[in-house]
Scaffold this motif. Structure first.
Motif, mmCIF file in Angstrom:
data_model
loop_
_atom_site.group_PDB
_atom_site.id
_atom_site.type_symbol
_atom_site.label_atom_id
_atom_site.label_comp_id
_atom_site.label_asym_id
_atom_site.label_seq_id
_atom_site.Cartn_x
_atom_site.Cartn_y
_atom_site.Cartn_z
ATOM 1 N N UNK A 164 -2.128 86.088 -20.712
ATOM 2 C CA UNK A 164 -2.914 84.946 -21.152
ATOM 3 C C UNK A 164 -2.650 83.737 -20.272
ATOM 4 N N UNK A 165 -3.607 82.846 -20.256
ATOM 5 C CA UNK A 165 -3.470 81.567 -19.554
ATOM 6 C C UNK A 165 -4.357 80.559 -20.267
ATOM 7 N N UNK A 166 -4.019 79.304 -20.155
ATOM 8 C CA UNK A 166 -4.808 78.248 -20.772
ATOM 9 C C UNK A 166 -5.324 77.298 -19.699
ATOM 10 N N UNK A 167 -6.624 77.028 -19.736
ATOM 11 C CA UNK A 167 -7.282 76.152 -18.776
ATOM 12 C C UNK A 167 -7.693 74.864 -19.453
ATOM 13 N N UNK A 168 -7.924 73.854 -18.652
ATOM 14 C CA UNK A 168 -8.493 72.599 -19.133
ATOM 15 C C UNK A 168 -9.957 72.526 -18.719
ATOM 16 N N UNK A 194 -10.451 65.959 -22.526
ATOM 17 C CA UNK A 194 -10.375 67.357 -22.133
ATOM 18 C C UNK A 194 -9.992 68.221 -23.335
ATOM 19 N N UNK A 195 -10.385 69.457 -23.271
ATOM 20 C CA UNK A 195 -9.978 70.430 -24.274
ATOM 21 C C UNK A 195 -9.440 71.673 -23.576
ATOM 22 N N UNK A 196 -8.777 72.520 -24.329
ATOM 23 C CA UNK A 196 -8.172 73.737 -23.786
ATOM 24 C C UNK A 196 -9.048 74.942 -24.070
ATOM 25 N N UNK A 197 -9.105 75.861 -23.113
ATOM 26 C CA UNK A 197 -9.741 77.162 -23.279
ATOM 27 C C UNK A 197 -8.737 78.221 -22.857
ATOM 28 N N UNK A 198 -8.401 79.110 -23.779
ATOM 29 C CA UNK A 198 -7.411 80.157 -23.510
ATOM 30 C C UNK A 198 -8.115 81.452 -23.138
ATOM 31 N N UNK A 199 -7.637 82.096 -22.068
ATOM 32 C CA UNK A 199 -8.225 83.333 -21.568
ATOM 33 C C UNK A 199 -7.173 84.434 -21.561
ATOM 34 N N UNK A 200 -7.631 85.671 -21.563
ATOM 35 C CA UNK A 200 -6.729 86.827 -21.512
ATOM 36 C C UNK A 200 -7.202 87.776 -20.423
ATOM 37 N N UNK A 201 -6.299 88.657 -19.985
ATOM 38 C CA UNK A 201 -6.655 89.566 -18.887
ATOM 39 C C UNK A 201 -5.946 90.896 -19.024
ATOM 40 N N UNK A 223 -9.887 79.614 -32.225
ATOM 41 C CA UNK A 223 -8.571 80.230 -32.121
ATOM 42 C C UNK A 223 -7.565 79.453 -31.310
ATOM 43 N N UNK A 224 -7.139 80.054 -30.173
ATOM 44 C CA UNK A 224 -6.078 79.463 -29.374
ATOM 45 C C UNK A 224 -6.587 78.516 -28.298
ATOM 46 N N UNK A 225 -7.892 78.343 -28.236
ATOM 47 C CA UNK A 225 -8.450 77.204 -27.520
ATOM 48 C C UNK A 225 -8.410 76.010 -28.469
ATOM 49 N N UNK A 235 0.707 87.328 -23.424
ATOM 50 C CA UNK A 235 0.102 86.691 -24.589
ATOM 51 C C UNK A 235 1.051 86.752 -25.777
ATOM 52 N N UNK A 236 0.864 85.811 -26.680
ATOM 53 C CA UNK A 236 1.627 85.840 -27.920
ATOM 54 C C UNK A 236 1.126 86.974 -28.799
#
Length: 551
Positions: free
Chosen positions: A67-71, A83-90, A141-143, A58-59
């Motif tokens: 982190x990863x970004x999904x559509x 479509x929009x982006x949804x950012x996830x973390x782990x 945020x990052x979504x 992640x930044x």
């Protein structure tokens, strides 16, 4: 973000005390996540559920996480459209050999960022056996972010507005709604709780999990209940911490924040009155409240170093919820009451720290949008009537704002669907946690949510904080961890003790005070007590309040 159920501040911007009971009752062990098959991928969404995750660091400031970004579809009714982006973390489970699956986290808001939450809970016992998954919900945020133009403030900041000032509050709300419509009109109809729950199920599918486990705080409790109602076969264990009332979506939820704040103030005033030998603010609850009101009247006419009636109302409302600050609050008011200087004092600096816990840092377009998913009254007469009542009965903690017109009173879009009918049909019994003095999600929301979902309820007695798991209450932590890790339910109703009240002895008379007359400015701190500012700042840091109010 600090508006809403993760607190409510100004800029367009909690409660019967439960008795302590023994932790008795049978314990039930739940099955594992693999016991039931998940539902099929919804038609037309195969591409979204089947997308590949590309994890990377992640930044900043979340670089310890992946982190990863999904559509996801903007509109789930038209998945072939925008479509929009949804950012996830782990944060992967520390003990991969005993990994139990994923635990999806949401801090609340609506509009709170969840990316950092795997890091916040990484060292907890659940972090050893669960992959902790955070996400920025749609609009956050990052979504793909929902950003509203910030309209110039039209309403005067006043905890007790006059009749003549009320229309400006409505104009302020209307201008804020217009600012959101100008900058985010195309996105707003699709930023709501059901669509965020659908995004959560896409996250589950992309992670390759048959089921998710869920931990949500504040608004996140409602989000979790909606997810379980829409996707019951895909939810395993769930913990709803500091619950929204299922029947208060959303205007009544706002108003009940003011009610809860006043209940805390009344409890604090009773406690202080029983210790008049120390605080000299009055011998009874009524006398203490009269002292507060007298001080409010004086500060309205002549502020002290910028500390005015608005500041006093915010400090009293915010400070009264935190039991361990009750003595500090008493000393602060005594010091301000007796001050003879216009220069900043230790008490005023400490008061500012408490006040700032109740003031919004930013205004999020997501909060202004998600809370519009349910209908609000359009007739301003009802708002004005409520505001007149609230400015008199609930002035502390900015109670009048909870009754004022909101952006949703002037909603410029039509929600595409009605709020989800909450139910638990097909997933395991969960936990609801609720403090009897919570001012952000008033106590009645906990029993109501537990009853609606047939969940088990953990009440936290004589406690005003908001959000518990992972924040130091050993009793709550023990029950939650036994449930999430071992699958063992606590009794159907459990009461955990909150923080102890300050150890200030009772006594209403002071021989020394009677002999020496009125206190002089600064003497309230007492011999060896130290700085009020340091005391308040230490409490805020030790209890991680700035983390908890962010969602």
């Amino acid at each position: 973000m600090r508006t809403g159920f993760g607190s409510t501040g100004f800029r367009r911007g909690a409660a019967v005390v439960a008795g302590l009971v023994a932790l008795v009752g049978t314990q039930v062990t739940l099955g594992t996540a693999a016991a039931a098959e998940p539902s099929a991928v919804p038609a037309g969404l195969e591409e979204f559920y089947g997308q590949q995750v590309s994890w990377a660091a992640c930044e900043r400031p979340y670089q310890t996480l992946e982190c990863a970004t999904l559509s996801v579809p903007l509109d789930y009714r038209a998945p072939d459209g925008e479509r929009i982006a949804v950012t996830i973390s782990r944060k992967k489970a520390a003990d991969q050999a005993n990994r139990r699956g994923v635990l999806l986290l949401n801090p609340g808001g609506p509009g709170g960022s969840g990316l950092q939450w795997p890091d916040i809970l990484a060292n907890s016992p659940v972090g050893k056996v669960y992959d902790l998954i955070g996400f920025d919900p749609r609009g956050v945020g990052r979504s793909t972010a929902l950003l509203c133009e910030v309209a110039p403030a039209l309403a005067k900041v006043n905890t007790r507005p006059t009749d003549a000032e009320l229309p400006a509050w409505a104009a302020d709300a209307q201008a804020s709604e217009a600012g959101c419509e100008r900058s985010a009109g195309g996105l707003r109809p699709h930023v709501n709780t059901p669509n965020t729950a659908r995004d959560m199920d896409v996250i589950r599918g992309v992670l390759g999990e048959k089921k998710i486990n869920y931990l949500g705080y504040s608004y996140g409790t409602y989000l979790g209940a909606v997810y379980g109602s829409l996707f019951p076969k895909n939810l395993n264990r769930s913990v709803l911490d500091s619950a929204v009332h299922p029947e208060w979506i959303w205007r009544e939820q706002f108003k009940q924040q003011a009610v809860a704040t006043r209940q805390n103030v009344d409890l604090w005033a009773e406690w202080v009155g029983q210790r008049n030998a120390t605080f000299r603010l009055g011998k009874t609850q009524a006398e203490v409240l009269a002292t507060v009101e007298d001080l409010a009247a004086k500060l309205a006419k002549k502020p002290v170093s910028g500390f005015d009636r608005n500041s006093l109302d915010l400090v009293v409302g915010t400070g009264a919820r935190y039991r361990q600050l009750w003595d500090d609050l008493g000393y602060i008011l005594l010091d301000i009451k007796n001050t003879t200087t216009t220069a900043p004092t230790d008490a005023l600096t400490a008061a500012g720290l408490i006040r700032d816990l109740g003031i919004a840092e930013t205004r999020s377009g997501v909060f202004d949008t998600v809370t519009c998913e349910a209908d609000w009254p359009r007739d301003l007469t009802g708002y004005y009537s409520d505001m007149k009542l609230f400015r008199e009965k609930y002035p502390y903690g900015f109670g009048v704002m909870r009754a004022a017109p909101w952006t949703c009173s002037f909603r410029s879009f039509t929600p595409p669907e009605r709020p989800v009918d909450l139910k638990r049909d097909g997933y395991q019994t969960g936990l609801v946690i609720q403090a009897d003095g919570d001012t952000q999600t008033q106590y009645d929301g906990g029993p109501a949510m537990a009853q609606r979902l047939r969940n088990h309820l953990i009440s936290v007695a004589d406690e005003g904080t908001h959000g518990f798991y992972g924040f130091g209450n050993a009793c709550v932590n023990r029950h939650v961890e036994r449930y999430l890790i071992d699958g063992v339910l606590p009794p159907t109703r459990v009461t955990c003790a909150g923080e102890a009240r300050p150890n200030v002895p009772r006594g209403t008379e002071s021989v020394e005070a009677a002999a020496n007359g009125a206190m002089t400015q600064g003497l309230a701190v007492g011999d060896g007590r130290g700085s009020l500012t340091d005391s308040v700042r230490g409490y805020i840091a030790a209890n991680r309040l700035m983390e908890k109010v962010s969602g």
